[in-house]
Design a protein around this motif. Structure first.
Motif, PDB file in Angstrom:
ATOM      1  N   PRO A  58       0.774  -1.402   0.087  1.00 17.93           N
ATOM      2  CA  PRO A  58      -0.012   0.123  -0.115  1.00 17.93           C
ATOM      3  C   PRO A  58       0.818   1.216   0.124  1.00 17.93           C
ATOM      4  N   GLY A  59       0.252   2.351  -0.547  1.00 19.25           N
ATOM      5  CA  GLY A  59       0.694   3.464  -0.538  1.00 19.25           C
ATOM      6  C   GLY A  59      -0.200   4.360  -1.363  1.00 19.25           C
ATOM      7  N   SER A  60      -0.094   5.761  -1.027  1.00 21.46           N
ATOM      8  CA  SER A  60      -1.261   6.670  -1.610  1.00 21.46           C
ATOM      9  C   SER A  60      -0.742   7.207  -2.985  1.00 21.46           C
ATOM     10  N   LEU A  61       0.653   7.412  -3.044  1.00 22.72           N
ATOM     11  CA  LEU A  61       1.125   7.883  -4.317  1.00 22.72           C
ATOM     12  C   LEU A  61       1.598   6.927  -5.332  1.00 22.72           C
ATOM     13  N   ALA A  62       1.948   5.542  -4.539  1.00 17.69           N
ATOM     14  CA  ALA A  62       2.690   4.461  -5.394  1.00 17.69           C
ATOM     15  C   ALA A  62       2.167   3.336  -4.557  1.00 17.69           C
ATOM     16  N   CYS A  63       1.569   2.721  -5.202  1.00 20.71           N
ATOM     17  CA  CYS A  63       0.938   1.414  -4.708  1.00 20.71           C
ATOM     18  C   CYS A  63       1.319   0.284  -5.484  1.00 20.71           C
ATOM     19  N   VAL A  83       2.617  -0.871 -10.713  1.00 19.40           N
ATOM     20  CA  VAL A  83       2.598   0.252  -9.570  1.00 19.40           C
ATOM     21  C   VAL A  83       1.676   1.046 -10.015  1.00 19.40           C
ATOM     22  N   ILE A  84       0.670   1.486  -9.156  1.00 18.14           N
ATOM     23  CA  ILE A  84      -0.414   2.125  -9.446  1.00 18.14           C
ATOM     24  C   ILE A  84      -0.118   3.705  -8.812  1.00 18.14           C
ATOM     25  N   ARG A  85       0.048   4.434  -9.670  1.00 21.95           N
ATOM     26  CA  ARG A  85       0.766   5.920  -9.405  1.00 21.95           C
ATOM     27  C   ARG A  85      -0.152   6.904  -9.476  1.00 21.95           C
ATOM     28  N   ASN A  86      -0.188   7.876  -8.435  1.00 26.52           N
ATOM     29  CA  ASN A  86      -1.229   8.850  -8.320  1.00 26.52           C
ATOM     30  C   ASN A  86      -0.194  10.266  -8.404  1.00 26.52           C
ATOM     31  N   PRO A  87      -1.008  11.200  -8.960  1.00 24.44           N
ATOM     32  CA  PRO A  87      -0.330  12.359  -8.902  1.00 24.44           C
ATOM     33  C   PRO A  87      -0.409  12.984  -7.525  1.00 24.44           C
ATOM     34  N   ARG A  88       0.766  13.826  -7.013  1.00 28.22           N
ATOM     35  CA  ARG A  88       0.886  14.389  -5.780  1.00 28.22           C
ATOM     36  C   ARG A  88      -0.480  15.367  -5.565  1.00 28.22           C
ATOM     37  N   GLY A  89      -0.803  16.177  -6.402  1.00 29.62           N
ATOM     38  CA  GLY A  89      -1.815  17.159  -6.313  1.00 29.62           C
ATOM     39  C   GLY A  89      -3.200  16.548  -6.307  1.00 29.62           C
ATOM     40  N   ALA A  90      -3.426  15.240  -6.575  1.00 29.17           N
ATOM     41  CA  ALA A  90      -4.888  14.568  -6.548  1.00 29.17           C
ATOM     42  C   ALA A  90      -5.091  14.610  -5.264  1.00 29.17           C
ATOM     43  N   ASP A  91      -6.554  14.806  -5.215  1.00 29.22           N
ATOM     44  CA  ASP A  91      -7.429  14.799  -3.963  1.00 29.22           C
ATOM     45  C   ASP A  91      -6.951  13.427  -3.347  1.00 29.22           C
ATOM     46  N   ARG A 111      -7.129   9.590  -5.370  1.00 29.02           N
ATOM     47  CA  ARG A 111      -6.271   8.689  -5.161  1.00 29.02           C
ATOM     48  C   ARG A 111      -6.559   7.077  -4.544  1.00 29.02           C
ATOM     49  N   ALA A 112      -7.550   7.135  -3.531  1.00 28.15           N
ATOM     50  CA  ALA A 112      -8.236   5.959  -3.005  1.00 28.15           C
ATOM     51  C   ALA A 112      -8.967   5.152  -4.019  1.00 28.15           C
ATOM     52  N   LEU A 113      -9.952   6.182  -4.773  1.00 26.18           N
ATOM     53  CA  LEU A 113     -10.739   5.644  -5.948  1.00 26.18           C
ATOM     54  C   LEU A 113      -9.919   4.878  -6.897  1.00 26.18           C
ATOM     55  N   HIS A 114      -8.804   5.637  -7.117  1.00 23.92           N
ATOM     56  CA  HIS A 114      -7.845   5.052  -8.534  1.00 23.92           C
ATOM     57  C   HIS A 114      -7.227   3.625  -7.949  1.00 23.92           C
ATOM     58  N   ILE A 115      -6.817   3.604  -6.934  1.00 24.82           N
ATOM     59  CA  ILE A 115      -6.127   2.326  -6.572  1.00 24.82           C
ATOM     60  C   ILE A 115      -7.322   1.314  -6.580  1.00 24.82           C
ATOM     61  N   HIS A 116      -8.389   1.571  -5.910  1.00 20.14           N
ATOM     62  CA  HIS A 116      -9.454   0.507  -5.818  1.00 20.14           C
ATOM     63  C   HIS A 116      -9.925   0.274  -7.376  1.00 20.14           C
TER      64      HIS A 116
END
Length: 171
Positions: free
Chosen positions: A15-20, A39-47, A51-56
């Motif tokens: 788990p990770g909010s920026l890189a999972c 690796v599921i990557r989220n942009p730093r500025g994303a709400d 981020r949680a939705l993108h990982i899901h």
């Protein structure tokens, strides 16, 4: 009548909010192989909720594509920053919900358990774990660090359970 063993698959998640990191590892008898990892990557500025939705969504796609029998998730190490620990806990909660929504039993492993299962040494560093993942899965190229960590979680679960689902209450 002798029944041949069937392959079992585990979705490992780091788990990770920026890189999972995530990895689907298959075990057939004593052999293990990598099905897919990423690796599921989220942009730093994303709400954070996005981020949680993108990982899901990405994990749900991996589950639909590869049909694992269970999920193994690395539990967080003790975090000194309370805000970071809270966010990581929220991400883990979303990951556990994803598993539950797909009917996957979950194994929960701390970093030391994962390192010991893969390398034989609970204090192994990331490079040692990455090399052992390559060896155990017979990979020609190393995985990205977060994907290698997820593969190590899956390998650890497959070794600990001999390919059986997690015991009730493990997660």
């Amino acid at each position: 009548m002798i029944v041949a063993p069937s392959p079992v698959r585990c979705l490992g998640v780091d788990p990770g909010s920026l890189a999972c990191g995530w990895a689907v590892v298959e075990r057939f008898g004593s052999r293990m192989s990598l099905v897919e990892a990423g690796v599921i990557r989220n942009p730093r500025g994303a709400d954070f909720d996005q981020r949680a939705l993108h990982i899901h969504e990405r994990l749900a796609e991996a589950i639909a594509a590869h049909h694992p029998g269970f999920m193994a998730v690395e539990s967080p190490f003790v975090e000194k920053n309370a805000a970071t620990a809270l966010k990581l806990g929220q991400i883990r909660g979303g990951i556990l919900l994803t598993a539950a929504l797909h009917g996957l039993p979950v194994g929960d492993y701390n970093p030391m358990q994962v390192k010991k299962a893969v390398s034989g040494y609970g204090w192994a560093d990331k490079s040692q774990v990455g090399k052992m993942v390559m060896t155990l899965l017979n990979l020609k190229e190393p995985l990205a660090a977060d994907a290698a960590d997820a593969a190590a979680v899956a390998i650890g679960h497959l070794l600990a359970t001999r390919g059986l689902p997690a015991a009730p209450g493990r997660a």
